[in-house]
Design a protein around this motif. Structure first.
Motif, PDB file in Angstrom:
ATOM      1  N   ALA A 144       8.155  -4.461   5.295  1.00 21.98           N
ATOM      2  CA  ALA A 144       9.225  -3.605   4.771  1.00 21.98           C
ATOM      3  C   ALA A 144       8.630  -2.284   4.315  1.00 21.98           C
ATOM      4  N   ILE A 145       9.469  -1.269   4.298  1.00 24.95           N
ATOM      5  CA  ILE A 145       9.130   0.025   3.708  1.00 24.95           C
ATOM      6  C   ILE A 145      10.047   0.230   2.500  1.00 24.95           C
ATOM      7  N   VAL A 146       9.437   0.455   1.345  1.00 26.47           N
ATOM      8  CA  VAL A 146      10.210   0.638   0.107  1.00 26.47           C
ATOM      9  C   VAL A 146       9.953   2.039  -0.434  1.00 26.47           C
ATOM     10  N   LYS A 147      11.022   2.766  -0.680  1.00 23.83           N
ATOM     11  CA  LYS A 147      10.912   4.115  -1.247  1.00 23.83           C
ATOM     12  C   LYS A 147      11.178   4.052  -2.748  1.00 23.83           C
ATOM     13  N   LYS A 157       0.824  -1.209   0.000  1.00 19.28           N
ATOM     14  CA  LYS A 157       0.000   0.000   0.000  1.00 19.28           C
ATOM     15  C   LYS A 157       0.856   1.256   0.000  1.00 19.28           C
ATOM     16  N   LEU A 158       0.457   2.208  -0.829  1.00 16.08           N
ATOM     17  CA  LEU A 158       1.082   3.523  -0.848  1.00 16.08           C
ATOM     18  C   LEU A 158       0.580   4.311   0.362  1.00 16.08           C
ATOM     19  N   GLU A 160      14.584   1.977  -3.050  1.00 13.44           N
ATOM     20  CA  GLU A 160      15.430   1.818  -1.865  1.00 13.44           C
ATOM     21  C   GLU A 160      14.618   1.192  -0.743  1.00 13.44           C
ATOM     22  N   ILE A 161      15.209   0.224  -0.056  1.00 12.54           N
ATOM     23  CA  ILE A 161      14.556  -0.375   1.104  1.00 12.54           C
ATOM     24  C   ILE A 161      14.885   0.480   2.324  1.00 12.54           C
ATOM     25  N   ARG A 185       7.596   8.217  -3.433  1.00 17.33           N
ATOM     26  CA  ARG A 185       6.521   7.431  -2.838  1.00 17.33           C
ATOM     27  C   ARG A 185       7.082   6.430  -1.850  1.00 17.33           C
ATOM     28  N   LEU A 186       6.363   6.247  -0.756  1.00 16.02           N
ATOM     29  CA  LEU A 186       6.709   5.241   0.236  1.00 16.02           C
ATOM     30  C   LEU A 186       5.629   4.167   0.239  1.00 16.02           C
ATOM     31  N   PHE A 187       6.041   2.916   0.078  1.00 14.30           N
ATOM     32  CA  PHE A 187       5.115   1.786   0.065  1.00 14.30           C
ATOM     33  C   PHE A 187       5.349   0.922   1.298  1.00 14.30           C
ATOM     34  N   GLU A 188       4.251   0.494   1.906  1.00 14.25           N
ATOM     35  CA  GLU A 188       4.332  -0.427   3.033  1.00 14.25           C
ATOM     36  C   GLU A 188       4.003  -1.830   2.537  1.00 14.25           C
TER      37      GLU A 188
END
Length: 304
Positions: free
Chosen positions: A186-189, A154-155, A204-205, A171-174
């Motif tokens: 994880a959080i992925v940018k 999810k964004l 980027e993680i 954007r940051l995705f969970e």
């Protein structure tokens, strides 16, 4: 066909050049393959009068050796010198999970210098959508376990900065993966930069819990591609049994896209992709529904 009589600047023909070529002249990185195997399953019904809810799941293997021992990773492994990437992907999938003879498509090649603590490793990722009821999952080889994880991406944060020549979109995705025993996250940018009509995308993680290597980044990208491809291809039908209802098909689209769809619009969109049969569901608790099958010639209808 190459002209073997032509000579290079050193005066060598191709035959002479290859005979004296030093394969150790350049350092050679290791090459691996990683597979994203997605499925959609029915969850337990809260009421026998309602259709079962569906969940998007991803197959993960528990690492039985260093590095990241005890953490979860995508099925995969090293490519042998005498096999193609796809051959390696199919071999590793069979060895680690007992899955064989499924459709896979190549997604992306990951080459960050420090992505594997063992050595310089370049990995090509593959994606497949399967009907999990037809598979017999079993951990083999160097995997301690192989399990399906319910996956969501999810964004939750977005920031756009306008520049002189374009913009920067961050954007940051969970990412969350879970089953009865394990919870991974994880959080992925993802940063998309558009400058003078040139677009670059970097991932980027930011943080990762329980997911080995850079596989959180690979999973986020795979889900992004899956959501894009489901809009204009028939890839979703790889998740369906031979016969299905249109409601079941819509549920699959909704769980992948993570959004509700209007029934009329959805049925109009996929009308050419399905063939109506004379069969009906026999589930108790609600009215029988007509069953459909995939139309393998749907693209010909569009082109006609």
């Amino acid at each position: 066909m190459a002209d073997n009589k032509l000579r290079n600047k050193q005066g060598l023909t191709e035959e002479e050049f290859l005979k004296n070529y030093d394969a150790g002249k350049y350092e050679r990185p290791s090459v691996t393959v990683d597979m994203l195997i997605f499925t959609v399953t029915n969850e337990e019904r809260k009421s026998y009068r309602k259709l079962p809810e569906k969940a998007l799941k991803l197959l993960m293997i528990k690492r039985g050796d260093h590095p990241y021992i005890g953490q979860w990773a995508l099925p995969g492994g090293f490519v042998n010198i005498n096999e193609s990437l796809e051959e390696a992907a199919r071999r590793e999938l069979k060895e680690e999970t007992n899955i064989d003879n499924i459709y896979m498509e190549q997604l992306y090649t990951w080459g960050d210098v420090g992505r594997d603590p063992r050595t310089r490793v370049i990995s090509t990722s593959y994606m497949s959508l399967v009907d999990s009821e037809t598979l017999n999952i079993k951990a083999n080889d160097d995997a301690d376990d192989a399990k399906w994880f319910t996956v969501s991406c999810k964004l939750y944060q977005e920031q756009k900065t306008v520049t002189q020549g374009g913009y920067i979109l961050q954007r940051l995705f969970e990412l969350k993966l879970s089953n009865e025993e394990d919870n991974l996250s994880a959080i992925v940018k993802v940063v998309k930069t558009v400058e003078n009509r040139i677009t670059t995308v970097e991932r980027e993680i930011v943080e990762s819990h329980g997911i080995a290597f850079d596989h959180a980044k690979i999973i986020q990208y795979g889900i992004e591609r899956l959501r894009n491809k489901i809009e204009y291809t028939d890839i979703a039908f790889n998740l369906m049994p031979e016969l299905f209802t249109l409601t079941e098909l819509q549920q699959v689209y909704e769980i992948i896209l993570d959004t509700e769809l209007l029934k009329a619009n959805f049925r109009r969109k996929i009308s050419g992709m399905v063939i109506e049969t004379n069969e009906y569901t026999k589930d108790s608790g609600h009215r029988p529904s007509k069953l459909f099958r995939f139309n393998p010639n749907w693209q010909n209808l569009i082109e006609a």
